[in-house]
Design an enzyme around this catalytic site. Structure first.
Site, short mmCIF file in Angstrom:
data_model
loop_
_atom_site.label_atom_id
_atom_site.label_comp_id
_atom_site.label_asym_id
_atom_site.label_seq_id
_atom_site.Cartn_x
_atom_site.Cartn_y
_atom_site.Cartn_z
N CYS A 111 0.18 3.71 2.87
CA CYS A 111 0.70 3.15 4.13
C CYS A 111 2.18 3.50 4.29
CB CYS A 111 0.54 1.63 4.15
SG CYS A 111 -1.18 1.08 4.07
N CYS A 124 0.83 -1.21 0.00
CA CYS A 124 0.00 0.00 0.00
C CYS A 124 0.87 1.26 0.00
CB CYS A 124 -0.90 -0.06 1.23
SG CYS A 124 -1.64 1.48 1.74
#
Length: 101
Positions: free
Chosen positions: A27, A24
């Site tokens: 993230c 991600c």
């Protein structure tokens, strides 16, 4: 991991849990922000990261549908949750406003 997780979130100090995935992009952008939050708040908070791919049962229990998702706990109670990116200032403001001593 799960029983250890409950031990961690059941403390007096606020615990910010970052549900993330290694693949991600947002993230990865959040990681240095959380590091700055920890540097600024020091011992007032505990921050832990949970890889949603490796902890699917825990992610399902807390209905994590998107990453990153941050959940703030104190004494085992969920005080706040947010999906997506926030700034260091926004995260600190939430922690300070939700934290009850």
């Amino acid at each position: 991991m799960e029983s250890n997780f409950y031990d961690i979130i059941n403390i007096e100090k606020p615990v910010l849990v970052d549900f993330f995935a290694t693949w991600c992009g947002p993230c990865k952008m959040l990681a240095p922000v959380l590091k700055q939050v920890k540097e600024e708040l020091g011992d007032k908070i505990k921050i832990i990261k949970i890889d949603t791919d490796k902890n699917q049962d825990l992610s399902a229990k807390y209905q994590v549908r998107g990453v990153p998702t941050m959940i703030l706990f104190q004494n085992g109670k969920q005080l706040w949750r947010q999906s997506g990116l926030l700034t260091k200032e926004e995260i600190i403001e939430v922690i300070v406003s939700k934290y009850s001593k």
